[in-house]
Scaffold this motif. Structure first.
Motif, PDB file in Angstrom:
ATOM      1  N   SER A 148      46.562  43.207  33.479  1.00 48.84           N
ATOM      2  CA  SER A 148      46.476  44.443  32.702  1.00 48.84           C
ATOM      3  C   SER A 148      45.531  44.303  31.519  1.00 48.84           C
ATOM      4  CB  SER A 148      47.865  44.859  32.220  1.00 48.84           C
ATOM      5  OG  SER A 148      48.362  43.948  31.259  1.00 48.84           O
ATOM      6  N   VAL A 149      45.406  43.110  30.965  1.00 45.97           N
ATOM      7  CA  VAL A 149      44.580  42.933  29.762  1.00 45.97           C
ATOM      8  C   VAL A 149      43.215  42.342  30.070  1.00 45.97           C
ATOM      9  CG1 VAL A 149      46.587  42.684  28.273  1.00 45.97           C
ATOM     10  CG2 VAL A 149      45.554  40.636  29.271  1.00 45.97           C
ATOM     11  N   ALA A 150      42.933  42.012  31.347  1.00 44.70           N
ATOM     12  CA  ALA A 150      41.677  41.355  31.708  1.00 44.70           C
ATOM     13  C   ALA A 150      40.524  42.348  31.768  1.00 44.70           C
ATOM     14  CB  ALA A 150      41.831  40.657  33.058  1.00 44.70           C
ATOM     15  N   ALA A 151      39.319  41.804  31.769  1.00 41.95           N
ATOM     16  CA  ALA A 151      38.112  42.617  31.899  1.00 41.95           C
ATOM     17  C   ALA A 151      38.021  43.230  33.293  1.00 41.95           C
ATOM     18  CB  ALA A 151      36.880  41.762  31.621  1.00 41.95           C
ATOM     19  N   ARG A 152      37.249  44.289  33.399  1.00 37.95           N
ATOM     20  CA  ARG A 152      36.963  44.932  34.678  1.00 37.95           C
ATOM     21  C   ARG A 152      35.469  44.943  34.921  1.00 37.95           C
ATOM     22  NH1 ARG A 152      42.345  44.909  33.867  1.00 37.95           N
ATOM     23  NH2 ARG A 152      43.492  46.287  35.275  1.00 37.95           N
ATOM     24  N   ALA A 153      35.072  44.636  36.155  1.00 38.52           N
ATOM     25  CA  ALA A 153      33.692  44.802  36.589  1.00 38.52           C
ATOM     26  C   ALA A 153      33.724  45.862  37.679  1.00 38.52           C
ATOM     27  CB  ALA A 153      33.112  43.485  37.109  1.00 38.52           C
ATOM     28  N   GLY A 154      33.463  47.099  37.294  1.00 42.92           N
ATOM     29  CA  GLY A 154      33.669  48.193  38.230  1.00 42.92           C
ATOM     30  C   GLY A 154      35.153  48.315  38.521  1.00 42.92           C
ATOM     31  N   THR A 155      35.515  48.219  39.793  1.00 42.09           N
ATOM     32  CA  THR A 155      36.931  48.282  40.171  1.00 42.09           C
ATOM     33  C   THR A 155      37.564  46.903  40.299  1.00 42.09           C
ATOM     34  OG1 THR A 155      36.317  48.317  42.526  1.00 42.09           O
ATOM     35  CG2 THR A 155      36.579  50.446  41.417  1.00 42.09           C
ATOM     36  N   THR A 156      36.787  45.859  40.084  1.00 45.72           N
ATOM     37  CA  THR A 156      37.287  44.492  40.221  1.00 45.72           C
ATOM     38  C   THR A 156      37.921  44.025  38.922  1.00 45.72           C
ATOM     39  OG1 THR A 156      35.584  43.943  41.855  1.00 45.72           O
ATOM     40  CG2 THR A 156      36.666  42.099  40.745  1.00 45.72           C
ATOM     41  N   VAL A 157      39.145  43.514  39.015  1.00 47.65           N
ATOM     42  CA  VAL A 157      39.821  42.928  37.856  1.00 47.65           C
ATOM     43  C   VAL A 157      39.387  41.475  37.741  1.00 47.65           C
ATOM     44  CG1 VAL A 157      42.046  42.403  36.794  1.00 47.65           C
ATOM     45  CG2 VAL A 157      41.782  44.452  38.210  1.00 47.65           C
ATOM     46  N   CYS A 158      38.880  41.090  36.582  1.00 41.74           N
ATOM     47  CA  CYS A 158      38.351  39.732  36.394  1.00 41.74           C
ATOM     48  C   CYS A 158      39.472  38.783  35.990  1.00 41.74           C
ATOM     49  CB  CYS A 158      37.244  39.737  35.345  1.00 41.74           C
ATOM     50  SG  CYS A 158      35.805  40.689  35.857  1.00 41.74           S
ATOM     51  N   CYS A 159      40.440  38.672  36.871  1.00 40.14           N
ATOM     52  CA  CYS A 159      41.617  37.846  36.637  1.00 40.14           C
ATOM     53  C   CYS A 159      42.185  37.463  37.989  1.00 40.14           C
ATOM     54  CB  CYS A 159      42.650  38.605  35.809  1.00 40.14           C
ATOM     55  SG  CYS A 159      44.238  37.765  35.610  1.00 40.14           S
ATOM     56  N   ALA A 160      42.375  36.166  38.239  1.00 36.38           N
ATOM     57  CA  ALA A 160      42.920  35.735  39.522  1.00 36.38           C
ATOM     58  C   ALA A 160      43.398  34.296  39.423  1.00 36.38           C
ATOM     59  CB  ALA A 160      41.876  35.845  40.635  1.00 36.38           C
ATOM     60  N   ARG A 161      44.261  33.931  40.340  1.00 39.48           N
ATOM     61  CA  ARG A 161      44.629  32.524  40.517  1.00 39.48           C
ATOM     62  C   ARG A 161      43.539  31.891  41.370  1.00 39.48           C
ATOM     63  NH1 ARG A 161      47.510  29.633  44.608  1.00 39.48           N
ATOM     64  NH2 ARG A 161      48.612  27.790  43.778  1.00 39.48           N
ATOM     65  N   VAL A 162      42.883  30.875  40.848  1.00 39.03           N
ATOM     66  CA  VAL A 162      41.750  30.283  41.553  1.00 39.03           C
ATOM     67  C   VAL A 162      42.128  29.016  42.301  1.00 39.03           C
ATOM     68  CG1 VAL A 162      40.056  31.272  39.975  1.00 39.03           C
ATOM     69  CG2 VAL A 162      40.983  28.993  39.502  1.00 39.03           C
ATOM     70  N   GLY A 163      43.372  28.576  42.155  1.00 39.01           N
ATOM     71  CA  GLY A 163      43.811  27.379  42.852  1.00 39.01           C
ATOM     72  C   GLY A 163      45.079  26.842  42.223  1.00 39.01           C
ATOM     73  N   PRO A 164      45.624  25.748  42.770  1.00 44.86           N
ATOM     74  CA  PRO A 164      46.880  25.196  42.265  1.00 44.86           C
ATOM     75  C   PRO A 164      46.667  24.325  41.031  1.00 44.86           C
ATOM     76  CG  PRO A 164      46.077  23.889  44.091  1.00 44.86           C
ATOM     77  CD  PRO A 164      45.118  25.036  43.945  1.00 44.86           C
ATOM     78  N   GLY A 165      47.765  23.924  40.423  1.00 43.94           N
ATOM     79  CA  GLY A 165      47.726  22.934  39.353  1.00 43.94           C
ATOM     80  C   GLY A 165      46.799  23.307  38.214  1.00 43.94           C
ATOM     81  N   GLY A 166      45.855  22.410  37.944  1.00 42.14           N
ATOM     82  CA  GLY A 166      44.923  22.607  36.841  1.00 42.14           C
ATOM     83  C   GLY A 166      43.654  23.325  37.220  1.00 42.14           C
ATOM     84  N   ALA A 167      43.649  24.041  38.353  1.00 40.56           N
ATOM     85  CA  ALA A 167      42.422  24.685  38.829  1.00 40.56           C
ATOM     86  C   ALA A 167      41.850  25.665  37.810  1.00 40.56           C
ATOM     87  CB  ALA A 167      42.684  25.402  40.152  1.00 40.56           C
ATOM     88  N   GLY A 168      42.720  26.442  37.160  1.00 41.09           N
ATOM     89  CA  GLY A 168      42.233  27.418  36.193  1.00 41.09           C
ATOM     90  C   GLY A 168      41.532  26.762  35.022  1.00 41.09           C
ATOM     91  N   HIS A 169      42.115  25.681  34.517  1.00 35.03           N
ATOM     92  CA  HIS A 169      41.489  24.996  33.389  1.00 35.03           C
ATOM     93  C   HIS A 169      40.252  24.222  33.807  1.00 35.03           C
ATOM     94  CE1 HIS A 169      45.247  25.326  30.680  1.00 35.03           C
ATOM     95  NE2 HIS A 169      44.317  26.169  30.286  1.00 35.03           N
ATOM     96  N   LEU A 170      40.215  23.710  35.057  1.00 36.36           N
ATOM     97  CA  LEU A 170      38.981  23.091  35.534  1.00 36.36           C
ATOM     98  C   LEU A 170      37.867  24.123  35.585  1.00 36.36           C
ATOM     99  CD1 LEU A 170      37.410  20.699  36.867  1.00 36.36           C
ATOM    100  CD2 LEU A 170      38.061  21.715  39.045  1.00 36.36           C
TER     101      LEU A 170
END
Length: 486
Positions: free
Chosen positions: A166-188
């Motif tokens: 809800s608070v993330a940026a939008r690129a057109g209709t795409t929400v720029c927020c997602a789970r990119v992988g397990p564990g520390g994937a987001g911080h990597l």
């Protein structure tokens, strides 16, 4: 667990750590209709936040971590925005004592992926969940919509997903927020994002330095040039920001801001982590590393002064009329360097996935970088489009649009680097990009000699170009060659 009694509606989420990023993210959540409990170990920060911004939504001030816990609906969702390292561990330790199984911590600060996975394992042992979320966009992004790269388990992610989306940026209709992988994937992903950021900032800074030292454009002319470039393939948040810095006039002296600002640049560690990750994974990410080294050298004020005194200061050759780099060469060189920085960063992420399965979808990740984040720009969008169509592209620099950029701009990059070297203007990142491309493009490298040296000093063996197998030469005996595979 005994919690203090709280009257009135409970909060939907909490933010712990009310520096600029934490305060702005709390405000962003409140603006989207969430009731947000806020806490900082320095009580004045929370009171000041409510005094200035409580009209933006429902902000509830907690006076302790126990009070914070009591003010939250179950499962509790607590967003951490505290400095990396010991401060994060201390905050998690304090919260662990007041949370219950099923509650979720979201570390929205910068963190090393290995630390995130260590913390996640420890918390899971107590029935708690940790989502390591890389948040990019600076203070404006935190307030108006950042790019968010999350890790953690699917269960924990689904519990916090509506909140973060809800608070993330939008690129057109795409929400720029997602789970990119397990564990520390987001911080990597955030770490490497910042490594790319370091590299792009450095090649931009070097290009600006060349304009100021080797042309007669001046600061106003530099700002105009950057603004012009920002309308073409170089369009990006960082180019726009750099143009504003070039145009800025110091209000106290009337001098160009770049003439009064100190040149000793700080760094918070993520660029260093990115360069170290590339080194550990065997990825030649020279631009990322050189950007970090440039900041290290800038901070070594005493060492720089000692060398200048002992050896003599570097004297830059001023450009004669029309003798400096052409504007088109500077533009094309910067575009090539930016493209290589992106490629080196994405190659690092791909290697990390191959090694430990952290970030699996580069197309999705680069899609998250289309809005909200610091490295957003037209070139990155083109790379993202390529990966969406051909997600298994093995070598990014060999695929369009990067191959075309390198083909068209390599000669310009060489001319710019040669001009800088001859004139005495340091361009460590630009030069590293040229060397990187030269090594990729030459059919035979000097490392053939390294193969021979390794065998001569340690009998490590070598391979030949004319037949299969590994061999060793008896350098200190009869000079005969013997096969090592027999």
């Amino acid at each position: 667990m005994n919690s203090p009694h709280v009257s009135g509606p409970l909060a939907d989420a909490a933010v712990v750590g009310l520096g600029v990023m934490g305060a702005n993210l709390a405000r962003n959540l409140a603006r989207h209709g969430y009731r947000v409990a806020v806490y900082d170990r320095l009580p004045g920060k929370g009171a000041a936040l409510l005094a200035r911004h409580n009209q933006e939504g429902h902000l509830l001030l907690a006076d302790s971590v126990g009070d914070l816990s009591a003010r939250l609906t179950r499962p509790r969702r607590v967003l951490l925005l505290v400095p990396a390292g010991a401060a994060t561990d201390a905050a998690i330790d304090a919260l662990t004592g007041v949370l219950e199984p099923g509650d979720i911590l979201v570390d929205c600060g910068n963190a090393h992926a290995d630390d995130t996975e260590r913390r996640e394992a420890a918390l899971l042992g107590r029935g708690l969940h940790l989502v390591g979320a890389g948040v990019s966009g600076g203070e404006e992004g935190a307030l108006r919509g950042p790019s968010i790269m999350a890790g953690g388990t699917e269960r924990a992610w689904e519990a916090v997903r509506p909140l973060l989306e809800s608070v993330a940026a939008r690129a057109g209709t795409t929400v720029c927020c997602a789970r990119v992988g397990p564990g520390g994937a987001g911080h990597l992903a955030k770490t490497v994002h910042n490594g790319i950021e370091y590299a792009v900032m450095q090649v931009l800074a070097e290009t600006c330095d060349l304009v100021l030292r080797r042309t007669d454009a001046g600061h106003a002319g530099l700002a105009d040039l950057l603004a012009h470039w920002n309308k073409g393939d170089l369009e990006s948040y960082l180019v726009a920001l750099t143009a504003a810095a070039a145009a800025h006039v110091d209000p106290s002296t009337g001098a160009p801001f770049l003439n009064v600002v100190d040149d000793a640049a700080d760094q918070l560690g993520t660029g260093r982590w990115a360069a170290r990750a590339a080194l550990d994974l065997g990825v030649p990410a020279e631009a990322l590393a050189q950007a970090v080294f440039a900041r290290f050298i800038s901070r070594d004020v005493e060492g720089r002064a000692a060398v200048r005194s002992a050896v003599g200061p570097l004297r830059v050759t001023p450009a004669q009329s029309g003798a400096g780099p052409a504007e088109t060469d500077l533009r094309d060189a910067l575009l090539v360097a930016t493209a290589v920085a992106y490629a080196q960063g994405l190659d690092t992420i791909r290697a990390a996935d191959a090694a430990c399965g952290r970030v699996t979808d580069l197309a999705r990740l680069t899609g998250l970088w289309r809005a909200g984040c610091i490295i957003r720009g037209r070139l990155l969008e083109r790379i993202s489009d390529t990966l969406a169509v051909r997600p298994d592209t093995p070598v990014l620099l060999a695929a369009e649009p990067l191959a075309e950029i390198v083909r068209d701009g390599s000669a310009a990059l060489r001319r710019v680097v040669l001009d800088a070297v001859a004139a005495g203007v340091p361009v460590p990142a630009l030069a590293s990009v040229l060397t990187h491309l030269d090594q990729l493009r030459t059919p035979r490298l000097a490392t053939a000699m390294v193969q021979a040296q390794r065998d001569a000093m340690g009998a490590h063996g070598y391979r030949r170009v004319d037949r299969a197998g590994s061999y060793h030469t008896r350098w200190n005996a009869d000079g005969a060659e013997i096969p090592l595979d027999a």
